[in-house]
Design a protein around this motif. Structure first.
Motif, PDB file in Angstrom:
ATOM      1  N   LEU A  13      10.785  20.136  11.319  1.00 45.94           N
ATOM      2  CA  LEU A  13      12.230  19.932  11.336  1.00 45.94           C
ATOM      3  C   LEU A  13      12.684  19.074  10.156  1.00 45.94           C
ATOM      4  O   LEU A  13      13.722  19.347   9.543  1.00 45.94           O
ATOM      5  N   VAL A  14      11.902  18.052   9.830  1.00 51.61           N
ATOM      6  CA  VAL A  14      12.228  17.201   8.682  1.00 51.61           C
ATOM      7  C   VAL A  14      12.198  18.031   7.403  1.00 51.61           C
ATOM      8  O   VAL A  14      13.113  17.962   6.575  1.00 51.61           O
ATOM      9  N   LEU A  15      11.165  18.852   7.242  1.00 58.05           N
ATOM     10  CA  LEU A  15      11.083  19.711   6.053  1.00 58.05           C
ATOM     11  C   LEU A  15      12.264  20.672   5.996  1.00 58.05           C
ATOM     12  O   LEU A  15      12.824  20.921   4.929  1.00 58.05           O
ATOM     13  N   PRO A  49       6.529   7.197   9.132  1.00 55.70           N
ATOM     14  CA  PRO A  49       5.149   7.695   9.054  1.00 55.70           C
ATOM     15  C   PRO A  49       5.075   9.207   8.799  1.00 55.70           C
ATOM     16  O   PRO A  49       4.188   9.683   8.090  1.00 55.70           O
ATOM     17  N   ILE A  50       6.023   9.960   9.353  1.00 53.44           N
ATOM     18  CA  ILE A  50       6.076  11.408   9.097  1.00 53.44           C
ATOM     19  C   ILE A  50       6.357  11.656   7.617  1.00 53.44           C
ATOM     20  O   ILE A  50       5.681  12.470   6.969  1.00 53.44           O
ATOM     21  N   VAL A  60       6.654  16.441   0.136  1.00 57.50           N
ATOM     22  CA  VAL A  60       7.914  15.803  -0.267  1.00 57.50           C
ATOM     23  C   VAL A  60       7.610  14.749  -1.335  1.00 57.50           C
ATOM     24  O   VAL A  60       6.481  14.271  -1.436  1.00 57.50           O
ATOM     25  N   ILE A  61       8.621  14.450  -2.095  1.00 60.65           N
ATOM     26  CA  ILE A  61       8.555  13.334  -3.038  1.00 60.65           C
ATOM     27  C   ILE A  61       9.720  12.409  -2.729  1.00 60.65           C
ATOM     28  O   ILE A  61      10.721  12.832  -2.146  1.00 60.65           O
ATOM     29  N   SER A  62       9.574  11.160  -3.108  1.00 60.07           N
ATOM     30  CA  SER A  62      10.677  10.224  -2.931  1.00 60.07           C
ATOM     31  C   SER A  62      11.178   9.811  -4.307  1.00 60.07           C
ATOM     32  O   SER A  62      10.393   9.652  -5.241  1.00 60.07           O
ATOM     33  N   VAL A  63      12.493   9.711  -4.406  1.00 62.43           N
ATOM     34  CA  VAL A  63      13.136   9.291  -5.646  1.00 62.43           C
ATOM     35  C   VAL A  63      14.222   8.287  -5.312  1.00 62.43           C
ATOM     36  O   VAL A  63      14.871   8.375  -4.277  1.00 62.43           O
TER      37      VAL A  63
END
Length: 110
Positions: A13-15, A49-50, A60-63
């Motif tokens: 769901l997050v994706l 944590p997910i 995923v990447i974080s920016v």
């Protein structure tokens, strides 16, 4: 709802949410609540944590971006690998859902 059921598909769901747009953590929580009509009410201690696991998988990447209010926030974006993982998880979910529906005598979705 039993939290064990919710755990099965939370990363999927997050994706799915991130497929539509990049989001920061609290935004993901609120969007998931709204779209699920409050069935999925995640705490930050569950979501992060997910997200970290998805980052480690390369999904995923974080920016760091500037939010509308001018503050810097960490946004999460789905990667090509994450889109592939989402498709795999959706296929797994469809098989699972179909099997449960067959056993329960419900409608089958193919």
């Amino acid at each position: 709802m039993d939290k064990r059921f919710m755990a099965l598909g939370t990363s999927m769901l997050v994706l799915k949410l991130l497929e539509g747009q990049s989001m920061y953590g609290y935004q993901i929580i609120k969007e998931l609540e709204q779209q699920s009509e409050r069935i999925f009410c995640l705490q930050e201690g569950t979501l992060y944590p997910i997200l970290h696991s998805l980052e480690q998988q390369g999904a995923v990447i974080s920016v760091i971006k500037q939010a509308e209010n001018g503050r810097s926030r960490k946004y999460y974006e789905i990667t090509t690998q994450g889109k592939r993982l989402l498709r795999e998880k959706q296929e797994e979910w469809n098989v699972y859902q179909s099997a449960v529906n067959r056993v329960m005598g419900g409608v089958q979705f193919d």
